[in-house]
Design a protein around this motif. Structure first.
Motif, PDB file in Angstrom:
ATOM      1  N   UNK A  92       0.833  -1.205   0.000  1.00  0.00           N
ATOM      2  CA  UNK A  92       0.000   0.000   0.000  1.00  0.00           C
ATOM      3  C   UNK A  92       0.868   1.255   0.000  1.00  0.00           C
ATOM      4  N   UNK A  93       1.917   1.249   0.822  1.00  0.00           N
ATOM      5  CA  UNK A  93       2.782   2.422   0.894  1.00  0.00           C
ATOM      6  C   UNK A  93       3.492   2.653  -0.444  1.00  0.00           C
ATOM      7  N   UNK A 136       2.304   1.820  -3.306  1.00  0.00           N
ATOM      8  CA  UNK A 136       1.318   2.240  -4.300  1.00  0.00           C
ATOM      9  C   UNK A 136       0.921   3.701  -4.123  1.00  0.00           C
ATOM     10  N   UNK A 137       1.225   4.267  -2.963  1.00  0.00           N
ATOM     11  CA  UNK A 137       0.783   5.633  -2.685  1.00  0.00           C
ATOM     12  C   UNK A 137       1.379   6.628  -3.689  1.00  0.00           C
TER      13      UNK A 137
END
Lengths: 284, 344
Positions: B45-46, B48-49
């Motif tokens: 997720x990080x 993909x940020x």
């Protein structure tokens, strides 16, 4: 649940059912009213009245005005509409995820069930709000990000409920005979399973909705959700916090009451739907 | 005791006839798997940020550094490496107990979490106890007076609380008690401008009351409703009918026949709600500017402190896991039917 209680309820059912349907119709009309009012009020929510800045509730401005003189009633209505849109979309998407996962877990095979169970456990491993914050961060914030984040995080509980229902259906004799006749997993799911899951899907969506709205508001309140220039309820309350010590209670109290009432309304729609569709689970 | 007495819990969570050793081993393995999953997911997720890490680190002065320098920093931090390689580097440090450094707090992540968590723990413990005691008491009352006005009021109140946004309740309490009545502090965990060593216990408690009450209100509703349900079920059971036939009534009946049975769901719920508790503390700490781990989570997300966010994700996983584990263990002690041979 004791047997006499069941008997009494089923005797009183026709009357109760009519009352519930009447309530459901009124509640849905009210929600439609909020959406219409929120659409109409969009211009008023942006108009600044510099001659009426930070005023308390009055006849002209029922909910008072903020520090730019914007009418808080209009802003609250727009915010409620936004909450409804976000909540409906996210809850629906989440419920669809739950139905798909529940169906897959009982029709595809044991490994699929294990996989879905792990997925559920995994999503419940983190505090809900922490997961939402991580997702909102990864998606970069904004209305769309909030909808996706809320949709991705709210399905686990409903999946468990639907799984239990689906297992009952799959274990029944007519499914066994259908299987013996050579029905494929997909046809089984479509013909026998989904019709049974549909009512639970509807109730599940309605009951998930309040959570979705409250989490959207929480994310926006923290500054990680909907864009701060939009009058979402979370944003309104976050703004109100800055002037609360100046005594402007109306900015915090009135939008919050409206959100509370709307959440309660949708929640009771869900509870009433459930009591009609699934009377056995009514008693909590 | 035979194995068939364990039906009160699902078979997979009961220790079975292998007892606590197997139970502990299973849970430990589970925690490891969960942590691995959370680590991979959170890191993805990080990655993909859309946030530019260099920009986040430098802050508002990003305009003052040229593109060449920015490229140099990116190179030094290894942003050109493929994500898998970066993950392995991070995970390698993680296994050795190094969570990296927090950008915002300029300290090792482990230190930030430890320090902040102690502050939050006071708040969460107070709120947790408050909601368990109040919720259980009100649930007992509602169940005992089932269908009467006491029950109606309490049940309605619990449902309403469940629909109220935490941070809004916090704002209301803040306005009434801190702004209007001025009997509670407006913010923080201690008086402003007082050295940490000079802060008294009374000061800390005084600053704790409003956030703790807010947080307890959030957790109380499910406990009330489930305790009420348990009481209603116990009241309808044979052993209560028997006790009644023997002339036992009133408080004695509640204390001897009902309380212990009704305590199981309240206890389980209280421990299973550690995640909700932490989520609530994020909101409560934001409103009251209480410097705990919840406030740190918000700060980390708002100011793109990726190492701290990752650390918090892993830490809260352990926290929620511990709550569930404690709930299961204590449930076995409260309800002797659940414990099996070798367990005691």
């Amino acid at each position: 649940m004791s047997a006499p209680a069941v008997a009494r309820r089923s005797l009183a059912l026709p009357d109760r059912r009519t009352r519930i349907v009447a309530f459901l119709v009124l509640a849905v009309l009210l929600l439609i009213g909020v959406v219409v009012a929120g659409t109409v009020a969009q211009d008023a929510a942006r108009t600044t009245h510099l001659d009426a800045v930070s005023q308390g509730p009055s006849a002209a401005h029922w909910f008072g005005t903020d520090r730019l003189g914007r009418d808080m009633l209009a802003r609250t209505l727009v915010g409620l509409r936004l909450s409804l849109v976000v909540g409906t979309t996210a809850a629906l998407a989440s419920a669809v995820i739950a139905v798909v996962l529940a169906t897959v877990s009982v029709t595809v095979g044991r490994w699929a069930e294990t996989a879905v169970n792990w997925l559920v456990d995994f999503f419940l491993a983190l505090p809900h709000l922490v997961l939402l914050i991580l997702l909102a961060f990864a998606l970069g914030g904004g209305t769309q990000a909030v909808i996706i984040a809320v949709a991705i995080t709210h399905w686990p509980t409903l999946t468990r409920v639907l799984q239990a229902q689906a297992r009952q259906v799959v274990a029944s004799e007519y499914v066994a005979s259908s299987r013996a006749l050579g029905t494929s997993g997909f046809a089984l799911a479509r013909g026998h399973l989904l019709p049974h899951l549909l009512p639970h899907f509807v109730v599940g969506t309605a009951l998930m909705f309040p959570h979705a709205i409250l989490h959207e508001a929480a994310l926006s309140f923290l500054g990680l959700g909907i864009d701060p220039s939009q009058p979402a309820i979370g944003i309104l309350l976050s703004d109100s916090m800055k002037v609360l010590s100046a005594g402007m209670w109306w900015l915090a109290v009135l939008p919050g009451v409206c959100l509370l009432v709307m959440v309660k309304l949708v929640d009771s729609i869900g509870e009433n739907l459930r009591s009609v569709i699934d009377p056995r689970s009514y008693h909590l | 005791m035979a194995a068939d007495t364990t039906t009160a819990v699902p078979a997979e969570t009961s220790p079975g006839r292998f007892g606590w050793g197997r139970f502990a081993a299973k849970r430990a393995l589970r925690l490891v798997v969960l942590l691995c999953g959370v680590a991979v997911a959170a890191f993805s997720l990080m990655t993909a940020s859309p946030v530019d890490p260099v920009r986040a680190y430098v802050g508002a002065e990003v305009a003052r550094i040229g593109p060449e320098q920015q490229a140099l920093i990116e190179d030094a931090w290894g942003f050109d490496d493929p994500p898998v390689e970066r993950f392995l580097a991070w995970a390698g440090e993680l296994v050795q107990g190094n969570l990296g450094d927090s950008i915002v707090f300029n300290q090792p992540v482990a230190d930030v979490i430890a320090e902040r968590f102690v502050t939050s723990l006071a708040l969460m413990a107070a709120a947790w106890t408050l909601s368990a005691v109040l919720g259980f008491g009100m649930g007992l009352l509602a169940g005992w007076y089932r269908g009467r006005w006491v029950d109606r009021v309490l049940t309605w109140w619990a449902y309403t609380l469940a629909s109220a946004p935490t941070f809004w309740v916090a704002l209301l309490l803040l306005y009434v008690f801190a702004v209007s009545l001025r009997i509670a502090p407006v913010c923080c965990a201690a008086p402003i401008g007082v050295l940490a060593d000079d802060v008294t216990v009374w000061d800390r408690l005084h600053h704790l009351i409003l956030p703790a009450v807010t947080l307890s209100i959030v957790g109380v509703a499910p406990i009330v409703l489930h305790t009420r349900q348990a009481v209603v079920e116990v009241l309808a059971s044979d052993h209560v009918a028997f006790a009644r036939a023997q002339g036992e009534r009133g408080w004695g009946l509640v204390r001897h026949r009902i309380m212990r049975n009704a305590a199981a769901p309240a206890l389980m719920l209280s421990f299973a709600s550690f995640g909700e508790l932490f989520g609530g503390s994020i909101l409560a700490e934001q409103v009251f500017a209480y410097p705990g781990l919840g406030a740190a989570t918000t700060t980390a997300a708002l100011r793109q402190d990726v190492p701290l966010l990752l650390g918090i994700a892993l830490f809260t996983t352990v926290f929620v896991f511990c709550g569930n584990l404690l709930g299961d263990v204590i449930h076995r002690f409260v309800d002797p039917r659940v414990t099996v041979d070798g367990a005691r």
